[in-house]
Design an enzyme around this catalytic site. Structure first.
Site, PDB file in Angstrom:
ATOM      1  N   MET A   1      17.510  28.511 117.492  1.00 55.47           N
ATOM      2  CA  MET A   1      17.847  27.215 116.589  1.00 55.47           C
ATOM      3  C   MET A   1      17.700  27.771 115.233  1.00 55.47           C
ATOM      4  O   MET A   1      17.088  28.909 115.018  1.00 55.47           O
ATOM      5  CB  MET A   1      16.782  26.297 116.959  1.00 55.47           C
ATOM      6  N   CYS A   2      18.172  27.184 114.375  1.00 55.57           N
ATOM      7  CA  CYS A   2      18.242  27.279 112.859  1.00 55.57           C
ATOM      8  C   CYS A   2      18.095  26.016 112.092  1.00 55.57           C
ATOM      9  O   CYS A   2      17.982  25.115 112.743  1.00 55.57           O
ATOM     10  CB  CYS A   2      19.596  27.971 112.403  1.00 55.57           C
ATOM     11  N   ARG A   3      17.886  26.016 110.853  1.00 58.02           N
ATOM     12  CA  ARG A   3      18.102  25.227 109.737  1.00 58.02           C
ATOM     13  C   ARG A   3      19.188  25.371 108.951  1.00 58.02           C
ATOM     14  O   ARG A   3      19.253  26.262 108.433  1.00 58.02           O
ATOM     15  CB  ARG A   3      16.896  24.939 109.103  1.00 58.02           C
ATOM     16  N   ASN A 116      23.864  25.641 113.978  1.00 61.91           N
ATOM     17  CA  ASN A 116      22.717  25.538 114.398  1.00 61.91           C
ATOM     18  C   ASN A 116      22.428  25.231 115.843  1.00 61.91           C
ATOM     19  O   ASN A 116      23.195  24.095 116.034  1.00 61.91           O
ATOM     20  CB  ASN A 116      21.843  24.141 113.423  1.00 61.91           C
TER      21      ASN A 116
END
Length: 258
Positions: A1-3, A116
């Site tokens: 996951m990312c932002r 994301n």
């Protein structure tokens, strides 16, 4: 996951987007509020892309290290002004490399792109889709990651003449069908328009006069943030933001936020 986040509007410093808000993207790298599908921090790289005043192709700064430990970015962010920015912090999926080139934003010509989420069953689930790309595109991926392949798929649609909304929507629906359970929140911008998908992860929208900000998480607790529902496609400019159902053949019109 990312932002990740994307901004278009009056010129602001990169610092105003990345550092200054109380829940800024930098803070989200080590204290995210809404990490779904695994992961606790976003320490596997970061990137920021911005469009220079007066036009031209975007510039980028990417690293495969945590954003909070970079000693160059704070000064760069304070000194750089832009009216269009895309930035991301990365949490690498298990088995995927941590490299400068694996960090978003990915770029070609006027375009910046970020992902994301995660492609489930990587890489087997999307091998057929990947095989439809030109061999050169596969040989020149920025990194052997799901995000880099998603960018190659979107870019292939853009090169074929698709408008950016269709390129994103088509890619999301095809990958979701091939790899059920994937999280496919994409951001794409050319510095004037931002297209975002909401498929498996959170996205918030804030409209202010002459500007729009899309972000994985609100960067403060002030009013004005709108949670974009699951299964939506956002097309935003400084003049407004349209929120449609996420489908390749979307109905005309849609829900518009003012």
């Amino acid at each position: 996951m990312c932002r990740h986040l994307a901004y278009v509007g009056p010129p602001v410093s990169l610092r105003a987007l990345l550092y200054d808000p109380p829940h800024s993207l930098v803070r989200q790298s080590w204290a995210p509020r809404d990490m779904r599908g695994g992961g606790t921090v976003n320490a596997d790289g970061f990137g920021v892309g911005w469009y220079p005043p007066g036009g031209g192709e975007p510039l980028r700064y990417r690293r495969g290290t945590p954003i909070w430990g970079d000693v160059t970015l704070p000064e760069l962010a304070a000194a750089t002004i832009s009216g269009a920015v895309l930035a991301a912090v990365r949490s690498a999926s298990v088995g995927m490399p941590v490299l400068d080139t694996a960090a978003a934003p990915f770029a070609e010509g006027p375009w910046l792109f970020s992902h994301n989420g995660v492609v489930r069953g990587w890489p087997d689930a999307v091998a057929v889709l990947a095989g439809r790309l030109p061999v050169r595109d596969l040989l020149t991926l920025d990194a052997p990651t799901d995000a880099a392949l998603l960018w190659a798929l979107v870019r292939h649609r853009l090169r074929a003449g698709d408008d950016p909304a269709r390129a994103v929507a088509d890619t999301v629906t095809r990958v979701a069908a091939a790899a059920p359970g994937s999280r496919l929140n994409l951001l794409l911008t050319d510095g004037r328009t931002v297209v975002a998908s909401v498929a498996g992860h959170a996205l918030s929208l804030r409209r202010t006069p002459g500007a729009v900000l899309l972000a994985s998480e609100p960067h403060d607790d002030e009013p004005g943030w709108e949670t974009v529902p699951e299964g939506r496609l956002v097309v935003a400019t400084t003049a407004g933001a349209r929120v449609d159902a996420l489908a390749v053949d979307r109905p005309a019109g849609g829900e518009t936020t003012e």
